[in-house]
Write a protein that holds these residues in place. Structure first.
Motif, PDB file in Angstrom:
ATOM      1  N   ASN A  65       0.806  -1.217   0.000  1.00  0.00           N
ATOM      2  CA  ASN A  65       0.000   0.000   0.000  1.00  0.00           C
ATOM      3  C   ASN A  65       0.840   1.268   0.000  1.00  0.00           C
ATOM      4  O   ASN A  65       0.293   2.370   0.021  1.00  0.00           O
ATOM      5  CB  ASN A  65      -0.946  -0.006   1.208  1.00  0.00           C
ATOM      6  N   GLY A  66       2.152   1.104   0.016  1.00  0.00           N
ATOM      7  CA  GLY A  66       3.025   2.283   0.021  1.00  0.00           C
ATOM      8  C   GLY A  66       2.878   3.134   1.268  1.00  0.00           C
ATOM      9  O   GLY A  66       2.847   4.361   1.199  1.00  0.00           O
ATOM     10  N   LYS A  67       2.747   2.447   2.417  1.00  0.00           N
ATOM     11  CA  LYS A  67       2.514   3.183   3.670  1.00  0.00           C
ATOM     12  C   LYS A  67       3.547   2.828   4.725  1.00  0.00           C
ATOM     13  O   LYS A  67       4.082   1.715   4.743  1.00  0.00           O
ATOM     14  CB  LYS A  67       1.130   2.829   4.236  1.00  0.00           C
ATOM     15  N   LEU A  68       3.774   3.777   5.625  1.00  0.00           N
ATOM     16  CA  LEU A  68       4.635   3.522   6.784  1.00  0.00           C
ATOM     17  C   LEU A  68       3.734   3.331   7.995  1.00  0.00           C
ATOM     18  O   LEU A  68       2.920   4.198   8.314  1.00  0.00           O
ATOM     19  CB  LEU A  68       5.566   4.717   7.006  1.00  0.00           C
ATOM     20  N   LEU A  69       3.842   2.180   8.649  1.00  0.00           N
ATOM     21  CA  LEU A  69       2.990   1.875   9.795  1.00  0.00           C
ATOM     22  C   LEU A  69       3.825   1.906  11.077  1.00  0.00           C
ATOM     23  O   LEU A  69       5.012   1.579  11.056  1.00  0.00           O
ATOM     24  CB  LEU A  69       2.362   0.487   9.638  1.00  0.00           C
ATOM     25  N   ASP A  70       3.202   2.288  12.179  1.00  0.00           N
ATOM     26  CA  ASP A  70       3.907   2.331  13.466  1.00  0.00           C
ATOM     27  C   ASP A  70       3.546   1.122  14.320  1.00  0.00           C
ATOM     28  O   ASP A  70       2.431   0.595  14.232  1.00  0.00           O
ATOM     29  CB  ASP A  70       3.508   3.602  14.241  1.00  0.00           C
ATOM     30  N   ASN A  71       4.498   0.744  15.166  1.00  0.00           N
ATOM     31  CA  ASN A  71       4.267  -0.243  16.231  1.00  0.00           C
ATOM     32  C   ASN A  71       3.495  -1.480  15.779  1.00  0.00           C
ATOM     33  O   ASN A  71       2.396  -1.759  16.262  1.00  0.00           O
ATOM     34  CB  ASN A  71       3.533   0.416  17.403  1.00  0.00           C
ATOM     35  N   GLN A  72       4.089  -2.216  14.866  1.00  0.00           N
ATOM     36  CA  GLN A  72       3.462  -3.449  14.382  1.00  0.00           C
ATOM     37  C   GLN A  72       4.108  -4.663  15.056  1.00  0.00           C
ATOM     38  O   GLN A  72       5.287  -4.625  15.421  1.00  0.00           O
ATOM     39  CB  GLN A  72       3.654  -3.567  12.865  1.00  0.00           C
ATOM     40  N   ILE A  73       3.312  -5.688  15.192  1.00  0.00           N
ATOM     41  CA  ILE A  73       3.843  -6.957  15.701  1.00  0.00           C
ATOM     42  C   ILE A  73       3.702  -8.011  14.595  1.00  0.00           C
ATOM     43  O   ILE A  73       2.648  -8.120  13.962  1.00  0.00           O
ATOM     44  CB  ILE A  73       3.102  -7.388  16.987  1.00  0.00           C
ATOM     45  N   LEU A 100      12.581  -4.955  17.764  1.00  0.00           N
ATOM     46  CA  LEU A 100      13.064  -3.992  16.763  1.00  0.00           C
ATOM     47  C   LEU A 100      12.240  -2.705  16.882  1.00  0.00           C
ATOM     48  O   LEU A 100      11.948  -2.038  15.884  1.00  0.00           O
ATOM     49  CB  LEU A 100      12.965  -4.585  15.353  1.00  0.00           C
ATOM     50  N   SER A 101      11.867  -2.382  18.120  1.00  0.00           N
ATOM     51  CA  SER A 101      10.968  -1.237  18.316  1.00  0.00           C
ATOM     52  C   SER A 101      11.660   0.092  18.020  1.00  0.00           C
ATOM     53  O   SER A 101      11.006   1.105  17.848  1.00  0.00           O
ATOM     54  CB  SER A 101      10.355  -1.258  19.715  1.00  0.00           C
ATOM     55  N   GLY A 102      12.992   0.065  17.929  1.00  0.00           N
ATOM     56  CA  GLY A 102      13.689   1.295  17.554  1.00  0.00           C
ATOM     57  C   GLY A 102      14.044   1.342  16.081  1.00  0.00           C
ATOM     58  O   GLY A 102      14.741   2.255  15.632  1.00  0.00           O
ATOM     59  N   ALA A 103      13.571   0.361  15.328  1.00  0.00           N
ATOM     60  CA  ALA A 103      14.027   0.216  13.938  1.00  0.00           C
ATOM     61  C   ALA A 103      12.870   0.321  12.938  1.00  0.00           C
ATOM     62  O   ALA A 103      11.703   0.326  13.316  1.00  0.00           O
ATOM     63  CB  ALA A 103      14.717  -1.138  13.764  1.00  0.00           C
ATOM     64  N   THR A 104      13.229   0.403  11.668  1.00  0.00           N
ATOM     65  CA  THR A 104      12.241   0.311  10.581  1.00  0.00           C
ATOM     66  C   THR A 104      12.388  -1.047   9.916  1.00  0.00           C
ATOM     67  O   THR A 104      13.487  -1.435   9.502  1.00  0.00           O
ATOM     68  CB  THR A 104      12.455   1.423   9.538  1.00  0.00           C
ATOM     69  N   VAL A 105      11.277  -1.756   9.850  1.00  0.00           N
ATOM     70  CA  VAL A 105      11.265  -3.134   9.333  1.00  0.00           C
ATOM     71  C   VAL A 105      10.637  -3.124   7.946  1.00  0.00           C
ATOM     72  O   VAL A 105       9.667  -2.403   7.701  1.00  0.00           O
ATOM     73  CB  VAL A 105      10.457  -4.025  10.308  1.00  0.00           C
ATOM     74  N   LEU A 106      11.205  -3.904   7.062  1.00  0.00           N
ATOM     75  CA  LEU A 106      10.629  -4.004   5.711  1.00  0.00           C
ATOM     76  C   LEU A 106      10.835  -5.421   5.175  1.00  0.00           C
ATOM     77  O   LEU A 106      11.612  -6.195   5.750  1.00  0.00           O
ATOM     78  CB  LEU A 106      11.185  -2.933   4.772  1.00  0.00           C
ATOM     79  N   PRO A 107      10.137  -5.761   4.088  1.00  0.00           N
ATOM     80  CA  PRO A 107      10.322  -7.110   3.546  1.00  0.00           C
ATOM     81  C   PRO A 107      11.751  -7.297   3.041  1.00  0.00           C
ATOM     82  O   PRO A 107      12.399  -6.317   2.651  1.00  0.00           O
ATOM     83  CB  PRO A 107       9.355  -7.166   2.353  1.00  0.00           C
ATOM     84  N   GLY A 108      12.231  -8.517   3.031  1.00  0.00           N
ATOM     85  CA  GLY A 108      13.530  -8.815   2.455  1.00  0.00           C
ATOM     86  C   GLY A 108      13.611  -8.245   1.049  1.00  0.00           C
ATOM     87  O   GLY A 108      12.640  -8.277   0.298  1.00  0.00           O
ATOM     88  N   LEU A 109      14.781  -7.705   0.712  1.00  0.00           N
ATOM     89  CA  LEU A 109      14.945  -7.047  -0.586  1.00  0.00           C
ATOM     90  C   LEU A 109      15.160  -8.086  -1.690  1.00  0.00           C
ATOM     91  O   LEU A 109      15.620  -9.203  -1.423  1.00  0.00           O
ATOM     92  CB  LEU A 109      16.127  -6.079  -0.520  1.00  0.00           C
ATOM     93  N   ILE A 110      14.824  -7.684  -2.912  1.00  0.00           N
ATOM     94  CA  ILE A 110      14.933  -8.580  -4.065  1.00  0.00           C
ATOM     95  C   ILE A 110      15.749  -7.882  -5.154  1.00  0.00           C
ATOM     96  O   ILE A 110      15.432  -6.760  -5.548  1.00  0.00           O
ATOM     97  CB  ILE A 110      13.525  -8.928  -4.619  1.00  0.00           C
ATOM     98  N   ASP A 111      16.779  -8.548  -5.626  1.00  0.00           N
ATOM     99  CA  ASP A 111      17.564  -8.041  -6.759  1.00  0.00           C
ATOM    100  C   ASP A 111      17.243  -8.927  -7.962  1.00  0.00           C
ATOM    101  O   ASP A 111      17.510 -10.134  -7.948  1.00  0.00           O
ATOM    102  CB  ASP A 111      19.067  -8.079  -6.423  1.00  0.00           C
ATOM    103  N   CYS A 112      16.669  -8.320  -8.998  1.00  0.00           N
ATOM    104  CA  CYS A 112      16.212  -9.082 -10.177  1.00  0.00           C
ATOM    105  C   CYS A 112      17.291  -9.254 -11.239  1.00  0.00           C
ATOM    106  O   CYS A 112      17.011  -9.790 -12.318  1.00  0.00           O
ATOM    107  CB  CYS A 112      15.004  -8.406 -10.819  1.00  0.00           C
ATOM    108  N   HIS A 113      18.493  -8.766 -10.964  1.00  0.00           N
ATOM    109  CA  HIS A 113      19.555  -8.946 -11.966  1.00  0.00           C
ATOM    110  C   HIS A 113      20.898  -9.103 -11.255  1.00  0.00           C
ATOM    111  O   HIS A 113      21.610  -8.129 -11.003  1.00  0.00           O
ATOM    112  CB  HIS A 113      19.599  -7.758 -12.940  1.00  0.00           C
ATOM    113  N   THR A 114      21.204 -10.338 -10.895  1.00  0.00           N
ATOM    114  CA  THR A 114      22.516 -10.607 -10.294  1.00  0.00           C
ATOM    115  C   THR A 114      23.249 -11.650 -11.133  1.00  0.00           C
ATOM    116  O   THR A 114      22.654 -12.338 -11.971  1.00  0.00           O
ATOM    117  CB  THR A 114      22.397 -11.155  -8.859  1.00  0.00           C
ATOM    118  N   HIS A 115      24.561 -11.715 -10.899  1.00  0.00           N
ATOM    119  CA  HIS A 115      25.389 -12.827 -11.385  1.00  0.00           C
ATOM    120  C   HIS A 115      26.137 -13.322 -10.156  1.00  0.00           C
ATOM    121  O   HIS A 115      27.320 -13.050  -9.973  1.00  0.00           O
ATOM    122  CB  HIS A 115      26.328 -12.368 -12.498  1.00  0.00           C
ATOM    123  N   ILE A 116      25.399 -14.007  -9.302  1.00  0.00           N
ATOM    124  CA  ILE A 116      25.866 -14.287  -7.944  1.00  0.00           C
ATOM    125  C   ILE A 116      26.978 -15.344  -7.907  1.00  0.00           C
ATOM    126  O   ILE A 116      27.677 -15.481  -6.913  1.00  0.00           O
ATOM    127  CB  ILE A 116      24.658 -14.691  -7.053  1.00  0.00           C
TER     128      ILE A 116
END
Ligand SMILES: [Zn+2]
Length: 432
Positions: A36-44, A70-86
Motif C-alpha cells: 500500500n506504500g505506507k509507513l505503519l507504526d508499532n506493528q507486531i 526492533l521497536s527502535g528500527a524500521t522493518v521491511l520485507p527482504g529485498l529482491i535483486d532481479c539482476h545478479t550474477h551471484i
C-alpha cells in the motif's frame, strides 16, 4: 485403501508440520507496507516456522514466542535483486579472469557471494546468467540448507548468437574453449534458439535470459545493436512460454529493446537507450524495466585498474549517463520498474548502493523500495511468497535503524536479516 490411508497420514503430518516450527514475534517500531506504500507504526509480526502467521498493531504475542525487539528500527520485507550474477565477480585482472579461471573457480567461490548478498538484506535474487550451471548447484545447496544465501530464481546460460555479447568474442579463432556451443549458450536460427531454451530448462533454468542487443562487457564492436532477428526473439519467448517460463532480454539499444518487448519478454535488462516509442510499447505490454543504474560509478572508477580494454571502457562511457536519463523518462512515464543491479560487475553485497541512484533519477524512496520488493516479486511470479510482509508469505524480513523513507541510503547498512524465519544477522536488537 492402504495407500489412501498412508496418503491421508502424510497429509496430516504435512499440515501439522506447517503449524509447528518455532514461534517468533518481531516488535517493529516502524514497518514499511510495500503493497500500500505506507509507513505503519508499532506493528507486531508473528512468525511460525518459515512463514508470517499474523501481523498488526496490538497483537497478542504467544507465550512460547521468542521476541525480537526492533521497536527502535524500521522493518521491511527482504529485498529482491532481479539482476545478479551471484556465481561470479569480476576479479582484479581482465585477461586472468578469462584465461586462467573456469566455472570451477566460480563454483568454489559462489557461496561467499551468496552469503554476502543475503547479509546485505537481499533475501531473493533472480540470477540472470551463469556458466556451466553453477547457479543451479548453488540454488540447490541453499535450498537444501547446506550453505547460506538468498532464494534464487536462475537463468543458467545466457542465450546469445554467434559473435554476440553471450559469445566469447574478440579472441583468436584458433583459441579452443573446448566447450560445445550449447554449453556456451550460443544458438542461432529459430530452431537453434528453441533447442537452446529447452537445453537450459532441461538442466535447471527457472527463467530464460537472452541477448537482444550487444553489450558493454564484451569485445564486439557495438554496444546496442540487435543480435537476434525478430523471428529468433519471438521463438525464444514463445518456447519459454511453452515450458511455463518467463523470458528476459539483455537490451541496450533502442531497436533491440523494441524487438524484445514486441516478442513478449517479461523484462528488459539495462534498457539504456529508450525513446518515446519504446516507453509507450513497454507501458502497453506491461514490460518491466530492470536498469542497473549504479554500476557505472564502479566501472568508471575501477575497471581501468582491473585491466579492462579501452574498447569496453569507451562503451560504458558512451551509455552510462544515457541509461540514467532513460531511467528517469521511464519512471516519469509510469513504466513498471523492478530493482536489478548486475551484481558481480561490482562486489556482491553492495547491491543496495543502487537505491540512491534510483531516487536521484526520479523515484521516491517508497517507489525505489517497492521496486525492490513488491514489484520485483511480481516480475518473478512470486507475489504469493515474497515482496511484502503479509500472513502466508515467507518470513523474509530486514530492518534498519533509521527510516529509509527519509534517506534511502540507510539500506546500504541493513542491521537485521531474517530469511524464512531464521535470523541471519541481528545488530539491532537484544533478543528478549
Ligand atoms: Zn547482467
Amino acid at each position: 485403501m492402504k495407500w489412501v490411508a498412508v496418503l491421508f497420514l502424510s497429509l496430516i503430518n504435512l499440515l501439522s508440520f506447517s503449524q509447528s516450527g518455532s514461534v517468533k514475534a518481531i516488535k517493529a517500531g516502524r514497518l514499511i507496507d510495500t503493497e500500500n506504500g505506507k509507513l505503519l507504526d508499532n506493528q507486531i509480526i508473528i512468525i511460525r516456522g518459515d512463514t508470517i502467521q499474523a501481523i498488526g498493531a496490538g497483537l497478542q504475542v504467544p507465550a512460547e514466542a521468542e521476541v525480537i525487539d526492533l521497536s527502535g528500527a524500521t522493518v521491511l520485507p527482504g529485498l529482491i535483486d532481479c539482476h545478479t550474477h551471484i556465481t561470479a565477480q569480476h576479479g582484479d585482472n581482465y585477461y586472468e579472469d578469462i584465461f586462467r579461471e573456469s566455472p570451477i573457480d566460480e563454483a568454489v567461490k559462489a557461496h561467499i557471494y551468496a552469503r554476502r548478498t543475503l547479509e546485505a538484506g537481499f533475501t531473493t535474487c533472480r540470477d540472470v546468467g551463469a556458466h556451466a550451471f553453477v547457479d543451479v548447484a548453488l540454488k540447490r545447496a541453499i535450498n537444501h540448507g547446506d550453505i547460506i544465501g538468498p532464494r534464487l530464481i536462475v537463468a543458467t546460460l545466457f542465450i546469445g548468437s554467434t559473435g554476440s555479447h553471450g559469445d566469447l568474442t574478440g579472441f583468436s579463432p584458433f583459441l579452443d574453449w573446448k566447450l560445445p556451443e550449447e554449453m556456451l549458450g550460443v544458438a542461432n536460427g529459430v530452431e537453434g534458439v528453441r533447442k537452446q531454451v529447452r537445453y537450459n530448462i532441461k538442466y535447471g533454468a527457472d527463467v530464460i535470459k537472452f541477448g537482444a542487443s550487444a553489450g558493454v562487457m564484451t569485445e564486439e564492436e557495438s554496444v546496442g545493436a540487435p543480435q537476434y532477428s525478430q523471428e529468433e526473439m519471438n521463438a525464444i519467448v514463445d518456447e519459454a512460454k511453452l515450458w511455463g517460463k518467463k523470458a528476459c532480454a539483455h537490451a541496450h539499444g533502442t531497436e533491440a529493446i523494441k524487438m524484445a518487448v514486441k516478442a513478449g519478454v517479461a523484462s528488459i535488462e539495462h534498457g539504456s537507450m529508450l525513446d518515446d516509442e519504446a516507453i509507450a510499447l513497454m507501458k502497453q505490454k506491461g514490460t518491466y524495466l530492470v536498469a542497473d543504474i549504479y554500476n557505472d560509478e564502479y566501472i568508471m572508477s575501477e575497471y581501468k585498474r582491473l585491466g579492462y580494454p579501452d574498447k569496453i571502457l569507451d562503451k560504458e562511457r558512451s551509455i552510462g549517463q544515457i541509461q540514467r536519463e532513460s531511467f528517469r523518462k521511464a519512471v516519469l512515464a509510469g513504466v513498471k520498474i523492478a530493482f536489478g543491479t548486475d551484481a558481480g560487475i561490482y562486489p556482491h553485497g553492495w547491491n543496495a548502493r543502487q537505491f540512491k541512484w534510483m531516487v536521484k533519477f526520479g523515484m521516491t524512496p517508497m517507489q525505489a523500495i517497492q521496486a525492490a520488493t513488491i514489484n520485483a516479486a511480481d516480475l518473478l511470479g512470486w507475489k504469493n511468497k515474497v515482496g511484502s510482509l503479509a500472513p502466508g508469505k515467507f518470513a523474509d524480513i530486514v530492518a534498519v535503524n533509521t527510516n529509509p523513507l527519509d534517506d534511502v541510503q540507510v539500506l546500504e547498512k541493513i542491521g537485521f536479516v531474517m530469511k524464512g524465519g531464521v535470523v541471519i544477522k541481528n545488530e539491532l536488537s537484544g533478543k528478549k
